[in-house]
Design an enzyme around this catalytic site. Structure first.
Site, short mmCIF file in Angstrom:
data_model
loop_
_atom_site.label_atom_id
_atom_site.label_comp_id
_atom_site.label_asym_id
_atom_site.label_seq_id
_atom_site.Cartn_x
_atom_site.Cartn_y
_atom_site.Cartn_z
CE LYS A 1 -4.38 -1.65 1.76
NZ LYS A 1 -5.43 -1.55 2.78
CE LYS B 1 -5.98 -8.55 -1.69
NZ LYS B 1 -5.61 -8.06 -0.36
CE LYS C 1 -13.59 -3.74 0.90
NZ LYS C 1 -12.93 -3.57 2.21
P1 TYM Z 1 -10.85 -5.81 4.07
O1 TYM Z 1 -11.89 -4.76 4.20
O2 TYM Z 1 -9.75 -5.60 3.10
O3 TYM Z 1 -11.51 -7.19 3.68
C1 TYM Z 1 -12.59 -7.71 4.44
C2 TYM Z 1 -12.52 -9.22 4.46
O4 TYM Z 1 -12.57 -9.74 3.12
C3 TYM Z 1 -11.48 -10.61 2.90
N1 TYM Z 1 -11.04 -10.49 1.51
C4 TYM Z 1 -10.95 -11.51 0.66
N2 TYM Z 1 -11.19 -12.82 0.80
C5 TYM Z 1 -10.99 -13.61 -0.27
N3 TYM Z 1 -10.56 -13.14 -1.48
C6 TYM Z 1 -10.31 -11.84 -1.67
N4 TYM Z 1 -9.90 -11.37 -2.84
C7 TYM Z 1 -10.49 -10.95 -0.55
N5 TYM Z 1 -10.33 -9.61 -0.39
C8 TYM Z 1 -10.67 -9.35 0.89
C9 TYM Z 1 -10.41 -10.14 3.86
O5 TYM Z 1 -9.47 -11.17 4.12
C10 TYM Z 1 -11.21 -9.76 5.07
O6 TYM Z 1 -11.50 -10.89 5.86
N6 TYM Z 1 -7.72 -5.63 7.89
C11 TYM Z 1 -9.03 -6.10 7.53
C12 TYM Z 1 -10.13 -5.49 8.35
C13 TYM Z 1 -9.96 -5.63 9.83
C14 TYM Z 1 -10.13 -6.82 10.57
C15 TYM Z 1 -9.91 -6.44 11.93
C16 TYM Z 1 -10.41 -8.12 10.23
C17 TYM Z 1 -9.68 -4.66 10.70
N7 TYM Z 1 -9.65 -5.13 11.99
C18 TYM Z 1 -9.98 -7.39 12.93
C19 TYM Z 1 -10.48 -9.07 11.26
C20 TYM Z 1 -10.26 -8.69 12.59
C21 TYM Z 1 -9.24 -5.75 6.08
O7 TYM Z 1 -8.52 -5.02 5.51
O8 TYM Z 1 -10.31 -6.21 5.52
#
Ligand code: TYM
Length: 332
Positions: free
Chosen positions: A111, A194, A197
């Protein structure tokens, strides 16, 4: 009962990866755990956001949780910034986390890109806040997509460091739950990247809000190779795009890659893509329309978040009193 904590950033373009890698698994797990699902708006601020869009996306992610089937009576649903304890515990953890641990985080490197010195401190500390999210509630299990694995290992390391430093076993070491055939959904345009978003091309992902025609069009345009589908899972090796589409089909139909190839092995992609579009529309169509209905009712959505923040806040408050005592902070 064991406790789950997980979250999604309200940064727009919620996609099939978020659904299959995370949200759908939460729906499946909610009966067996005490569940807390967060919309991590403070994490979203690690990159610049438009304030109106941030608020709209916070409601949209809430609507996605509800539309997917998360029950707000059973589970706590709230936005991170509404419980100030997250930031506070992140500070306490920042004071015990060695820089060397953060320097290894691959997501920061991706990032921040080449302009590392200009990246914000928040982006660097992102995984410390994530550890605080989970441990503020002493969560034992964290269902996420595969891309979050490294962050969860860090959360375990931080919990261990805290326990050692203060001579306690206060924090559990949270277990990642990386589940299903689609824990890492790839871009429809490039099987080595991957699904994300932030990809500039909307054709790279299926959004949770896409209508049936858009889903079908994106799948039809998805990149593939010229060979027919293989008969066996081994035949998917070295064929990233084929592997991704077969994995998505398996996840959507709750079967395995082997089952999917048992049915479509030898078929051309045109035939398989039509079938994939049909199952994707079946799975996502009702969620998209329910999301639309809920987004049009912000009063209801805000009520769910308010109630969730109250419930989360009570747990956070009582844990923080204990944490203050352990650390040696005076509460006069
Ligand atoms: P974020 O918002 O990027 O993604 C949310 C969830 O979606 C999953 N994910 C995917 N799974 C499969 N294939 C993909 N291409 C894909 N893209 C995203 C992510 O693994 C995630 O589970 N850091 C986290 C948010 C967060 C969090 C936490 C999660 C903040 N605090 C505490 C768990 C516990 C994140 O960026 O999610």
């Amino acid at each position: 009962m064991n406790r789950i904590f997980s979250g999604v950033q309200p940064t727009g373009n919620l996609h099939l990866g978020n659904y299959l890698g995370a949200i759908r698994n939460w729906v499946d797990l909610q009966g067996d755990y005490d569940c807390i699902f967060c919309i991590v708006d403070l994490h979203a601020l690690t990159l610049p956001q438009d304030r109106e869009l941030l608020r709209a996306h916070t409601r949209e992610v809430t609507a996605a949780y509800l539309a997917a089937g998360i029950d707000p009576e059973k589970c706590i649903i709230f936005n991170q910034s509404a419980v100030p304890g997250h930031s506070e515990l992140a500070w306490l953890f920042a004071c015990i986390t060695p820089l060397g641990w953060l320097n290894r985080m691959t997501q920061f490197k991706e990032k921040a890109g080449k302009r590392r010195d200009n990246a914000g401190l928040g982006l660097y500390a992102y995984p410390v806040l994530m550890a605080a999210d989970i441990l503020l509630y002493k969560a034992t299990h964290v269902p996420v997509g595969e891309d979050q694995k490294q962050h969860l290992e860090l959360a375990r390391d931080i919990a261990g460091a805290f326990n050692r430093q203060f001579g306690t076993d206060y924090f559990p070491l949270p277990e990642p739950q990386i589940l299903g055939q689609a824990a890492r959904v790839m871009s429809l345009r490039d099987g080595t990247a991957k699904m994300s978003k932030s990809d500039a091309s909307d054709y790279s992902r299926i959004n949770m809000t896409d209508d049936a025609d858009t889903i079908a069009l994106k799948i039809r345009k998805a990149r593939t190779d010229p060979e027919p589908l293989p008969e066996t899972v081994e035949g998917l090796q070295g064929r990233a795009e084929a592997d991704n589409l077969v994995g998505i089909f398996a996840a959507l139909t709750r079967t395995s890659r082997a089952d999917v190839l048992g049915r479509f092995g030898g078929a051309m992609f045109s035939e398989f893509k039509d079938a994939l579009a049909a199952v994707a529309v079946d799975a996502l169509g009702p969620i998209a329309s329910e999301m639309q209905r809920l987004v049009a009712e912000p009063g209801y959505v805000d009520g769910v978040l308010r109630r969730g923040a109250e419930r989360a806040g009570e747990i956070a408050h009582s844990h923080l009193s204990e944490i203050h005592r352990i650390v040696g902070l005076l509460r006069p």
